[in-house]
Design a protein around this motif. Sequence first.
Motif, mmCIF file in Angstrom:
data_model
loop_
_atom_site.group_PDB
_atom_site.id
_atom_site.type_symbol
_atom_site.label_atom_id
_atom_site.label_comp_id
_atom_site.label_asym_id
_atom_site.label_seq_id
_atom_site.Cartn_x
_atom_site.Cartn_y
_atom_site.Cartn_z
ATOM 1 N N LEU A 9 43.884 -14.343 -14.354
ATOM 2 C CA LEU A 9 43.040 -15.174 -13.489
ATOM 3 C C LEU A 9 43.095 -14.604 -12.076
ATOM 4 O O LEU A 9 44.177 -14.426 -11.504
ATOM 5 C CB LEU A 9 43.578 -16.609 -13.508
ATOM 6 N N ILE A 10 41.946 -14.312 -11.512
ATOM 7 C CA ILE A 10 41.899 -13.728 -10.164
ATOM 8 C C ILE A 10 41.506 -14.772 -9.117
ATOM 9 O O ILE A 10 42.165 -14.903 -8.091
ATOM 10 C CB ILE A 10 40.923 -12.524 -10.124
ATOM 11 N N ALA A 11 40.440 -15.519 -9.377
ATOM 12 C CA ALA A 11 39.984 -16.515 -8.388
ATOM 13 C C ALA A 11 39.167 -17.582 -9.085
ATOM 14 O O ALA A 11 38.552 -17.330 -10.128
ATOM 15 C CB ALA A 11 39.147 -15.847 -7.296
ATOM 16 N N GLU A 12 39.178 -18.778 -8.509
ATOM 17 C CA GLU A 12 38.399 -19.904 -9.023
ATOM 18 C C GLU A 12 37.640 -20.543 -7.879
ATOM 19 O O GLU A 12 38.199 -20.692 -6.787
ATOM 20 C CB GLU A 12 39.325 -20.975 -9.602
ATOM 21 N N GLY A 13 36.400 -20.944 -8.140
ATOM 22 C CA GLY A 13 35.627 -21.553 -7.068
ATOM 23 C C GLY A 13 34.851 -22.775 -7.517
ATOM 24 O O GLY A 13 34.622 -22.986 -8.713
ATOM 25 N N ARG A 14 34.483 -23.556 -6.527
ATOM 26 C CA ARG A 14 33.659 -24.747 -6.791
ATOM 27 C C ARG A 14 32.708 -24.944 -5.619
ATOM 28 O O ARG A 14 33.145 -24.978 -4.471
ATOM 29 C CB ARG A 14 34.550 -25.986 -6.924
ATOM 30 N N ASP A 15 31.403 -25.026 -5.908
ATOM 31 C CA ASP A 15 30.408 -25.278 -4.859
ATOM 32 C C ASP A 15 29.732 -26.616 -5.097
ATOM 33 O O ASP A 15 29.503 -26.989 -6.256
ATOM 34 C CB ASP A 15 29.215 -24.305 -4.888
ATOM 35 N N ILE A 16 29.312 -27.227 -4.015
ATOM 36 C CA ILE A 16 28.356 -28.343 -4.097
ATOM 37 C C ILE A 16 27.040 -27.823 -3.542
ATOM 38 O O ILE A 16 26.993 -27.272 -2.440
ATOM 39 C CB ILE A 16 28.836 -29.561 -3.295
ATOM 40 N N ARG A 17 26.000 -27.954 -4.349
ATOM 41 C CA ARG A 17 24.692 -27.403 -3.995
ATOM 42 C C ARG A 17 23.603 -28.454 -4.107
ATOM 43 O O ARG A 17 23.764 -29.448 -4.824
ATOM 44 C CB ARG A 17 24.337 -26.252 -4.957
ATOM 45 N N VAL A 18 22.507 -28.196 -3.446
ATOM 46 C CA VAL A 18 21.306 -29.019 -3.577
ATOM 47 C C VAL A 18 20.108 -28.122 -3.852
ATOM 48 O O VAL A 18 20.111 -26.945 -3.479
ATOM 49 C CB VAL A 18 21.032 -29.827 -2.286
ATOM 50 N N PHE A 19 19.104 -28.672 -4.506
ATOM 51 C CA PHE A 19 17.801 -28.019 -4.541
ATOM 52 C C PHE A 19 17.095 -28.387 -3.235
ATOM 53 O O PHE A 19 17.106 -29.556 -2.838
ATOM 54 C CB PHE A 19 16.989 -28.482 -5.748
ATOM 55 N N ALA A 20 16.518 -27.379 -2.569
ATOM 56 C CA ALA A 20 15.990 -27.634 -1.227
ATOM 57 C C ALA A 20 14.559 -27.130 -1.073
ATOM 58 O O ALA A 20 14.156 -26.151 -1.709
ATOM 59 C CB ALA A 20 16.879 -26.983 -0.184
ATOM 60 N N LYS A 21 13.817 -27.827 -0.216
ATOM 61 C CA LYS A 21 12.496 -27.364 0.245
ATOM 62 C C LYS A 21 12.546 -27.206 1.762
ATOM 63 O O LYS A 21 13.403 -27.778 2.429
ATOM 64 C CB LYS A 21 11.415 -28.390 -0.130
ATOM 65 N N ARG A 22 11.593 -26.436 2.274
ATOM 66 C CA ARG A 22 11.495 -26.302 3.724
ATOM 67 C C ARG A 22 10.887 -27.569 4.319
ATOM 68 O O ARG A 22 10.026 -28.197 3.714
ATOM 69 C CB ARG A 22 10.569 -25.138 4.097
ATOM 70 N N ASP A 23 11.290 -27.878 5.519
ATOM 71 C CA ASP A 23 10.686 -28.948 6.288
ATOM 72 C C ASP A 23 9.303 -28.476 6.756
ATOM 73 O O ASP A 23 9.176 -27.369 7.285
ATOM 74 C CB ASP A 23 11.593 -29.250 7.483
ATOM 75 N N ALA A 24 8.277 -29.307 6.525
ATOM 76 C CA ALA A 24 6.919 -28.880 6.870
ATOM 77 C C ALA A 24 6.804 -28.623 8.368
ATOM 78 O O ALA A 24 6.127 -27.691 8.810
ATOM 79 C CB ALA A 24 5.907 -29.945 6.427
ATOM 80 N N ALA A 25 7.496 -29.424 9.165
ATOM 81 C CA ALA A 25 7.370 -29.308 10.624
ATOM 82 C C ALA A 25 8.131 -28.099 11.170
ATOM 83 O O ALA A 25 7.704 -27.475 12.144
ATOM 84 C CB ALA A 25 7.884 -30.589 11.286
ATOM 85 N N ASP A 26 9.244 -27.766 10.546
ATOM 86 C CA ASP A 26 10.081 -26.676 11.061
ATOM 87 C C ASP A 26 10.639 -25.882 9.883
ATOM 88 O O ASP A 26 11.606 -26.278 9.243
ATOM 89 C CB ASP A 26 11.229 -27.255 11.903
ATOM 90 N N PRO A 27 10.025 -24.732 9.596
ATOM 91 C CA PRO A 27 10.381 -23.987 8.380
ATOM 92 C C PRO A 27 11.837 -23.509 8.335
ATOM 93 O O PRO A 27 12.302 -23.081 7.285
ATOM 94 C CB PRO A 27 9.418 -22.793 8.392
#
Lengths: 148, 148, 148, 148
Positions: free
Chosen positions: A113-131
Amino acid sequence: MDGAALEGGVRRSHVMRYRIAFVDCDPAQIVHFSNYFRWFDTSSREFFSACGVPSWRDTERASGIIGTPLVDAQASFRNPATYGEDLEIETWVEQWNTKSFVMRHVARRGETLIAEGRDIRVFAKRDAADPLRIRAVEIPAEYREMCG
Amino acid sequence: MDGAALEGGVRRSHVMRYRIAFVDCDPAQIVHFSNYFRWFDTSSREFFSACGVPSWRDTERASGIIGTPLVDAQASFRNPATYGEDLEIETWVEQWNTKSFVMRHVARRGETLIAEGRDIRVFAKRDAADPLRIRAVEIPAEYREMCG
Amino acid sequence: MDGAALEGGVRRSHVMRYRIAFVDCDPAQIVHFSNYFRWFDTSSREFFSACGVPSWRDTERASGIIGTPLVDAQASFRNPATYGEDLEIETWVEQWNTKSFVMRHVARRGETLIAEGRDIRVFAKRDAADPLRIRAVEIPAEYREMCG
Amino acid sequence: MDGAALEGGVRRSHVMRYRIAFVDCDPAQIVHFSNYFRWFDTSSREFFSACGVPSWRDTERASGIIGTPLVDAQASFRNPATYGEDLEIETWVEQWNTKSFVMRHVARRGETLIAEGRDIRVFAKRDAADPLRIRAVEIPAEYREMCG
């Protein structure tokens, strides 16, 4: 490329192989830890591709989704590794919430075992007003189903 | 370069300035998260230098210590940032244990919080039998005193 | 930040300062050469900013120009450098052609020459039919004038 | 993994495969050119390994040789590439001199030429007086023979 593990059900996982490069290593002669985060991220995208999720270029055109930016990332470094060694990085989704999800990554060199990771992610869109601003959207049911 | 904050006592901290580069940004137009880990690590070394800890080249010659490898790293990403923007990254030691210590990092763009990180690190020497193996040593009292 | 040198006329140049980070160095203990290309590229963007050329985000919105991609890059590595050392990277435009231009970069540590580079670049827009294709456009007279 | 081409004789070459990662791409959506230099360098080490040259860790222990640092690097970028695409990078030695040698690299995506590079490298040892200084040594006959 694809495995499935029973864990109170079937979990879809993906294994990415990577040979460590000289440039990935630092003056201590071992992989600089930041590279594990790069590789876990690449393995995350390979996981999505293996599950059938289109490239973020295509999702952006189709629905505005630019990818799965991270809200939080964590990793533990268990053993050092160096250039010329081959890693296997296994990646899967551990948990789906309404707007976020948790990915897990395990890097092994053979049985070590070399390394273990955990991410928290979201699906994202750009803000229409500010890309340059992005905002989390509900996880598309279609992708969630693809990724098991 | 150096600040000191009262937190039930005096804490020594260091602020590193960094202008985000084009190459630090990804196709979503924003900093790839892995770069925050690189910068936090650089800020960690800058913190040690500001406190008077010699380069790891010199400590290796003097006492065998090759640096402060990470056991664990975590970061939260609060707001996106992009190239041409200036970050201030503040770094300090939050906790000293016998063989490990906890560093904290906060990246801000002006008043805006961009990312926060926390590492667990050890002071390490090479294993005599296998120079690619490293082992944690007790934190040198001298360095601990320097770093406040 | 800005210098001007007489060379049969006045040349506008820009100097970027950079402290070499641990992660920039490889197991030979010295900067991995690929980083000089990264820094020369960053220095190129800093040069344009110092001359008043807007960010590529803004130029893309205004005129479709996404930046100055490289057609060719070359560098010579004169002396090794390592982490904790401060570089000064001077960048200027050596030659303007109709559709391409030549940038020069010199990295010094104090009086010591570390590396020298030369890029051939174009101003580019995306192909309307395929946004991953790019095509060179005539160098905008306005930017050429700004950059001296 | 290994090819041989007739060019007034037999030339030994090596092909490395690499899938482009998201983090390799910049806000223009394409590979940042500096990554080609990283990959060419990795391909160079893979070439040596395929020819039987030991790791630089082992050569340093055996004879003091720390690797093949670059004196000069050049690349031309023919077509853009982006994440998820697979590259084949072919590497060979074009010319052997007494103390330096010339490596060539060609990156292709299927039939499409993406980038071409050429490095001038030396075999180097550390300076006994100052381990951060390196000096070129005569190319070891053994390695030259291995690499064809």
